[in-house]
Design a protein around this motif. Structure first.
Motif, PDB file in Angstrom:
ATOM      1  N   ARG A 200      37.574  40.263  45.385  1.00  0.00           N
ATOM      2  CA  ARG A 200      38.322  39.328  46.213  1.00  0.00           C
ATOM      3  C   ARG A 200      38.327  37.961  45.537  1.00  0.00           C
ATOM      4  N   THR A 201      39.412  37.237  45.756  1.00  0.00           N
ATOM      5  CA  THR A 201      39.450  35.829  45.369  1.00  0.00           C
ATOM      6  C   THR A 201      39.628  35.042  46.655  1.00  0.00           C
ATOM      7  N   PHE A 202      38.516  34.597  47.219  1.00  0.00           N
ATOM      8  CA  PHE A 202      38.605  33.881  48.492  1.00  0.00           C
ATOM      9  C   PHE A 202      39.140  32.462  48.285  1.00  0.00           C
ATOM     10  N   VAL A 203      38.671  31.820  47.211  1.00  0.00           N
ATOM     11  CA  VAL A 203      39.141  30.459  46.941  1.00  0.00           C
ATOM     12  C   VAL A 203      40.200  30.528  45.843  1.00  0.00           C
ATOM     13  N   GLN A 204      41.466  30.423  46.252  1.00  0.00           N
ATOM     14  CA  GLN A 204      42.549  30.551  45.278  1.00  0.00           C
ATOM     15  C   GLN A 204      43.008  29.198  44.768  1.00  0.00           C
ATOM     16  N   GLN A 205      42.687  28.158  45.519  1.00  0.00           N
ATOM     17  CA  GLN A 205      43.024  26.811  45.082  1.00  0.00           C
ATOM     18  C   GLN A 205      41.892  25.885  45.501  1.00  0.00           C
ATOM     19  N   ASN A 206      41.719  24.807  44.773  1.00  0.00           N
ATOM     20  CA  ASN A 206      40.742  23.811  45.205  1.00  0.00           C
ATOM     21  C   ASN A 206      41.254  22.420  44.828  1.00  0.00           C
ATOM     22  N   GLY A 207      40.401  21.441  44.911  1.00  0.00           N
ATOM     23  CA  GLY A 207      40.840  20.075  44.652  1.00  0.00           C
ATOM     24  C   GLY A 207      41.446  19.899  43.263  1.00  0.00           C
ATOM     25  N   LEU A 208      40.980  20.716  42.306  1.00  0.00           N
ATOM     26  CA  LEU A 208      41.428  20.547  40.926  1.00  0.00           C
ATOM     27  C   LEU A 208      42.507  21.547  40.527  1.00  0.00           C
ATOM     28  N   ILE A 209      42.508  22.686  41.208  1.00  0.00           N
ATOM     29  CA  ILE A 209      43.483  23.723  40.873  1.00  0.00           C
ATOM     30  C   ILE A 209      44.418  23.851  42.057  1.00  0.00           C
ATOM     31  N   ARG A 210      45.650  23.348  41.888  1.00  0.00           N
ATOM     32  CA  ARG A 210      46.568  23.325  43.026  1.00  0.00           C
ATOM     33  C   ARG A 210      47.997  23.395  42.527  1.00  0.00           C
ATOM     34  N   GLY A 211      48.939  23.130  43.432  1.00  0.00           N
ATOM     35  CA  GLY A 211      50.338  23.204  43.045  1.00  0.00           C
ATOM     36  C   GLY A 211      50.724  24.656  42.828  1.00  0.00           C
ATOM     37  N   ILE A 212      51.382  24.946  41.710  1.00  0.00           N
ATOM     38  CA  ILE A 212      51.790  26.335  41.481  1.00  0.00           C
ATOM     39  C   ILE A 212      50.659  27.157  40.881  1.00  0.00           C
ATOM     40  N   ARG A 213      49.567  26.474  40.482  1.00  0.00           N
ATOM     41  CA  ARG A 213      48.454  27.207  39.878  1.00  0.00           C
ATOM     42  C   ARG A 213      47.580  27.840  40.942  1.00  0.00           C
ATOM     43  N   ARG A 214      47.120  29.029  40.627  1.00  0.00           N
ATOM     44  CA  ARG A 214      46.319  29.785  41.551  1.00  0.00           C
ATOM     45  C   ARG A 214      45.210  30.483  40.768  1.00  0.00           C
ATOM     46  N   VAL A 215      44.030  30.557  41.350  1.00  0.00           N
ATOM     47  CA  VAL A 215      42.944  31.304  40.720  1.00  0.00           C
ATOM     48  C   VAL A 215      43.205  32.792  40.937  1.00  0.00           C
ATOM     49  N   THR A 216      43.127  33.584  39.861  1.00  0.00           N
ATOM     50  CA  THR A 216      43.292  35.035  40.010  1.00  0.00           C
ATOM     51  C   THR A 216      41.979  35.782  39.776  1.00  0.00           C
ATOM     52  N   SER A 217      40.984  35.079  39.244  1.00  0.00           N
ATOM     53  CA  SER A 217      39.709  35.751  38.970  1.00  0.00           C
ATOM     54  C   SER A 217      38.886  35.848  40.257  1.00  0.00           C
ATOM     55  N   ASP A 218      38.054  36.883  40.346  1.00  0.00           N
ATOM     56  CA  ASP A 218      37.306  37.171  41.577  1.00  0.00           C
ATOM     57  C   ASP A 218      36.152  36.200  41.777  1.00  0.00           C
ATOM     58  N   ASP A 219      35.949  35.805  43.041  1.00  0.00           N
ATOM     59  CA  ASP A 219      34.735  35.039  43.377  1.00  0.00           C
ATOM     60  C   ASP A 219      33.807  35.870  44.272  1.00  0.00           C
ATOM     61  N   PHE A 220      34.265  37.061  44.650  1.00  0.00           N
ATOM     62  CA  PHE A 220      33.411  38.010  45.380  1.00  0.00           C
ATOM     63  C   PHE A 220      33.670  39.389  44.803  1.00  0.00           C
ATOM     64  N   CYS A 221      32.631  40.093  44.521  1.00  0.00           N
ATOM     65  CA  CYS A 221      32.797  41.419  43.942  1.00  0.00           C
ATOM     66  C   CYS A 221      31.628  42.282  44.352  1.00  0.00           C
ATOM     67  N   PHE A 222      31.958  43.523  44.544  1.00  0.00           N
ATOM     68  CA  PHE A 222      31.038  44.425  45.172  1.00  0.00           C
ATOM     69  C   PHE A 222      31.329  45.779  44.565  1.00  0.00           C
ATOM     70  N   PHE A 223      30.393  46.337  43.844  1.00  0.00           N
ATOM     71  CA  PHE A 223      30.695  47.652  43.271  1.00  0.00           C
ATOM     72  C   PHE A 223      29.499  48.586  43.265  1.00  0.00           C
ATOM     73  N   GLN A 224      29.816  49.866  43.214  1.00  0.00           N
ATOM     74  CA  GLN A 224      28.816  50.917  43.163  1.00  0.00           C
ATOM     75  C   GLN A 224      29.010  51.699  41.881  1.00  0.00           C
ATOM     76  N   MET A 225      27.912  52.125  41.311  1.00  0.00           N
ATOM     77  CA  MET A 225      27.985  52.966  40.123  1.00  0.00           C
ATOM     78  C   MET A 225      27.125  54.203  40.354  1.00  0.00           C
ATOM     79  N   LEU A 226      27.686  55.359  40.091  1.00  0.00           N
ATOM     80  CA  LEU A 226      26.893  56.583  40.093  1.00  0.00           C
ATOM     81  C   LEU A 226      26.527  56.878  38.654  1.00  0.00           C
TER      82      LEU A 226
END
Lengths: 384, 384
Positions: A200-226
């Motif tokens: 998930r990317t919960f924070v897609q914009q902040n004070g420094l990243i705004r306008g047409i720019r958007r964060v695409t990298s994940d700030d929440f991640c949850f995975f399982q490995m067998l």
């Protein structure tokens, strides 16, 4: 005799690495930065005699026998492969894609006499070295579950850059998750064969990243490995990893392995254990008492691990007279480029799983994909 | 005026519940046990004047106005539905299946003037009451992630029984996971619409369960819920739950909610919070200082919650003169039978997901499945 070192990168890791190298007796001869200015500024600060923004100037530098590469993932493969081709030993950070990792593996296989290792520092942290030893000795019995959680503040840079872009190797999974995927295969002696994840990317914009720019990298991640191991004790282990980088003001780094007769937990740089039947946890390895500088961007386990890694490098090289020769022993447990390819493959499988919602198989590339593959497929489709 | 109480069950919860009821001024008139002997033994111990192994003897007992049902899940539906039919108020534990839960919902809807609540004690624990209040007031901003972990010793009974059998309602997911599924919907004000999970039975046999007998209920369970809320703030919340009951000698009960401006964590019975920008965690609600007996099988959050629930029941009933009348206010946030059906539906979806490996939708039953459904399908198949 210790090799001369060239460092790529002007970020926080490079800034910490250079003093650690010097403290162990390495001479750092050259520094590369993306701009002349950045390189000049940091070289002056760290007392490095030569700086440049042209990579060949470092790679071809006569006194440089070991190249340390700490630059954005998308640029790593090119420098690492070239350095090996020129006959230099290489320590580097992860690449951006499995294809890049595969090219690095190919180069490493072609020059087996050169040192080529991924700079995953967690394998060198005393807590994890001790944990692995205890797991081998059967402290927890048969391993069942590994549960890892890392919580911390945002990983984004001050300004817009690769850390914001999933495709450039940004995000919690790629940056931090990859070190944990590697660590878990080191600890369990097994590799993931199936993974499931959610990004998930919960924070897609902040004070420094705004306008047409958007964060695409994940700030929440949850995975399982067998894990499908080679030994019976490690096959069937379930690993769960939770990463949350929306927690300013906190830093949690906890790795727990639960087995049939006990459990081990590394919290930060400390190791605790409890055998079934005992009243409480025992402290197995205390805080190492880090005396170096604190680095805001670099959590203590990575900082201490980096310090231990540099010590191991010193031991590896000082055994030999010749500046470029090294002994395998002290760095035998380091992350190889082959491990790097495995890790990158898992990262990509987790991302696929997050899109598909399904368990994805981890299939490690055995030959380079045809660069015309997509074109061929398109032609094929047109024919039908 | 407080109602007379009849208790079903002779397990650890019943043993704790009776003294709590008495302490609040309830009179416990009758006790049911599976065998005459069990019932007699516990009735004597707790000073209950009447005991029996025939359920009707309690349900039809003149002085019993409130029936508390703490028996194996597979027997719950029958007693609960019958009690309502006879006009008694009901507090009960979860049923074994969604079909059973649906039948209980139907009965509860048919007798809306009777109290019918699931005995999920966590909703009454002061830490979670305070947590919910703070979430409503916006302490964490927009909710993003809930992360829950419960670790503890084995849930299996001393001897072979329903706790070993997945189909009888045994296992960590059904026993403990269900209370957390309910708690998370209470805290977030939302319900899961998709779930993914993984169940494992690491310990299939032990010193007491051996030979041809095997444990089929899970001792490790790990699931994710994507919440689809009614309000904008709760939709899109990711919940992750890790349950591990292979950790003798430990008890961890941690519920964390992370939002855009802060986070709340309940550890055991204590509540902590941290707003983004503040230096550290603040203790928001300390340990309640439990003075009652410690119960090995019952973790402190459940024990304290049970005590609070009994207090709420007292408040609900004492408002009225008539023994069977009650006020909704004090028990307004209790888990309803409708909630119980939702929880059971999620539990079954997680189990399906663990088999299929896929995300499963949570679809709540709106009419009772035709008991001849399987038969019809079989006939259908034979025709083709």
């Amino acid at each position: 005799m210790l090799p001369g070192v060239g460092v790529f990168g002007t970020g926080s890791t490079a800034r910490v690495l250079v003093p650690l190298l010097k403290a162990e007796g390495f001479e750092v001869h050259a520094l590369w930065g993306r701009s002349e200015e950045e390189a000049c500024c940091l070289a002056k600060e760290l007392g490095i005699p030569f700086h440049t923004s042209r990579s060949d100037d470092v790679l071809l530098h006569q006194d440089v026998d070991l190249v340390c590469i700490y630059i954005p993932p998308s640029m790593t493969r090119q420098i690492a492969v070239k350095a090996l081709g020129i006959g230099k030993n290489v320590v580097c950070e992860k690449a951006a894609t499995a294809v890049d990792s595969f090219k690095m593996v190919t180069a490493a296989r072609y020059y087996p006499q050169l040192l080529s290792m991924m700079g995953n520092t967690l394998r060198f942290l005393p807590a994890f070295v001790a944990m692995r030893q205890l797991l081998v000795e059967g402290y927890v019995g048969e391993m069942q579950v590994c549960d890892v959680r890392v919580y911390g503040p945002s990983l984004l840079d001050q300004s817009y850059g690769w850390t914001c872009e999933e495709l450039m190797g940004g995000g919690g999974l790629h940056t931090v998750g990859s070190t944990l995927i590697d660590l878990l295969s080191y600890l369990t002696g097994a590799r993931a064969h199936r993974v499931h994840g959610l990004l998930r990317t919960f924070v897609q914009q902040n004070g420094l990243i705004r306008g047409i720019r958007r964060v695409t990298s994940d700030d929440f991640c949850f995975f399982q490995m067998l894990m499908g191991g080679t030994g019976s004790s490690s096959s069937g282990v379930c690993c769960t990893v939770t990463l949350n980088f929306n927690m300013p003001g906190s830093f949690v780094h906890e790795v727990m392995v639960v087995g049939s007769t006990g459990r081990l937990v590394a919290r930060g740089t400390e190791l605790y254990g409890q055998r079934n039947g005992s009243k409480g946890e025992e402290l197995l390895l205390g805080d190492s008492g880090w005396v170096g500088p604190e680095v805001k961007e670099m959590p203590l386990p990575h900082l201490c691990g980096l310090s231990s890694m540099v010590k191991a490098l010193r031991q590896s090289f000082q055994a030999h007279e010749e500046r470029r020769s090294w002994a395998r022993g002290p760095v035998a447990t380091a992350t190889t480029f082959e491990d790097g390819l495995y890790v990158q493959t898992v990262v990509e499988a987790v991302k696929r799983s997050s899109c598909s919602g399904e368990w994805e198989c981890v299939e490690i590339m055995s030959q380079e994909p045809d660069p015309n593959h997509n074109l061929c497929e398109a032609l094929q489709r047109n024919k039908n």
